[in-house]
Design a protein around this motif. Structure first.
Motif, mmCIF file in Angstrom:
data_model
loop_
_atom_site.group_PDB
_atom_site.id
_atom_site.type_symbol
_atom_site.label_atom_id
_atom_site.label_comp_id
_atom_site.label_asym_id
_atom_site.label_seq_id
_atom_site.Cartn_x
_atom_site.Cartn_y
_atom_site.Cartn_z
ATOM 1 N N TYR A 27 0.970 -1.154 0.094
ATOM 2 C CA TYR A 27 0.024 -0.031 0.004
ATOM 3 C C TYR A 27 0.885 1.244 0.042
ATOM 4 N N ASN A 30 1.854 1.861 -3.320
ATOM 5 C CA ASN A 30 0.740 2.104 -4.300
ATOM 6 C C ASN A 30 -0.420 2.633 -3.519
ATOM 7 N N MET A 33 -4.109 2.897 -4.737
ATOM 8 C CA MET A 33 -4.955 1.301 -4.998
ATOM 9 C C MET A 33 -5.246 0.570 -3.980
ATOM 10 N N ARG A 237 -9.142 0.486 -12.992
ATOM 11 C CA ARG A 237 -8.601 1.335 -11.819
ATOM 12 C C ARG A 237 -8.925 2.740 -12.005
#
Length: 238
Positions: A27, A30, A33, A237
């Motif tokens: 995490y 990213n 995301m 996404r």
């Protein structure tokens, strides 16, 4: 805006004892995301991955993969582990020759093949010990490595752990090496996959090589190159 979660399919034992402990780093790398982890042992099917929007599939198994996009993530090592309380209660186990079959914890994860007693038989052979098959079968058998590790944590015996899965418990002191007898190769020496990674050999006593963790992935990581799926098959996404 956050899009749909990135789907990761992972062998249950590897998901619980390895992947989930590293989600924080994932995490941080990213931050925009979200991830969805599914524990399953089905054979990796690239067409299913594309159809169901699975970005990465991680499996425990023999080195190499039929999927040309798969990469090896890390080598595995077998290492006997037990709770400190179990070893203290059995001081005779300072010598591996005193080991009894009833003290062994066995596991064979789905999709890997082999018998639950196979890993212990390999390690014992590597250190020059011989336990009859009938003695090996006296130990408790599980269908998931995570169950054998959990039993070891509860002081129920000695599990044949995979180093990648038990390293957290070894460094925290919740598990200890039962027999620091050196490192030994086994019958299942790892070979290179389609995109090989130089093997990382941890200097940890009492372990032996077995097989590799491989992944079919659409996402390159800092440690492994991964071939991307066609852009149209990538998960949505923001």
């Amino acid at each position: 805006m956050w899009g749909e979660p990135v789907n990761i399919s992972c062998s249950p034992s590897l998901a619980m004892l390895w992947l989930t402990l590293r989600l924080g780093s994932l995490y941080r790398a990213n931050p925009d995301m979200a991830f969805r982890v599914v524990g399953e042992s089905d054979r990796v099917d690239p067409s299913r991955m594309s159809r169901e929007g699975i970005a990465a599939a991680v499996r425990l198994g023999a080195a190499g993969s039929e999927d040309a996009k798969a990469v090896d993530l890390l080598d595995e090592w077998l290492v006997p582990v037990a709770a400190p309380s179990f070893m203290q209660a059995h001081p005779e186990l300072r010598k591996a020759s005193k080991l009894k079959g009833s003290q062994l914890l066995h596991a064979a994860d789905p999709g890997e093949g082999g018998e639950p007693t196979e890993e212990w038989a390999q390690w014992l052979g590597a250190v020059g010990m011989d336990l009859a098959p009938s003695a090996l079968r006296q130990g408790t058998q599980f269908n998931l490595s995570l169950l054998a590790v959990q039993a070891a944590l509860g002081g129920q015996g000695i599990a044949m752990g995979r180093l990648a899965l038990v390293l957290h418990y070894l460094t925290s002191g919740r598990l200890v090496l039962a027999f620091p007898s050196g490192c030994f190769p086994t019958r299942r020496t790892a070979s290179s996959a389609a995109l090989p990674i130089p093997p990382r050999r941890p200097c940890w006593p009492g372990c032996s090589t077995r097989r590799r963790v491989s992944a079919s992935s659409a996402m390159p990581t800092s440690r492994a190159r991964a071939s991307r799926r066609p852009r149209s098959a990538a998960p949505a996404r923001a």
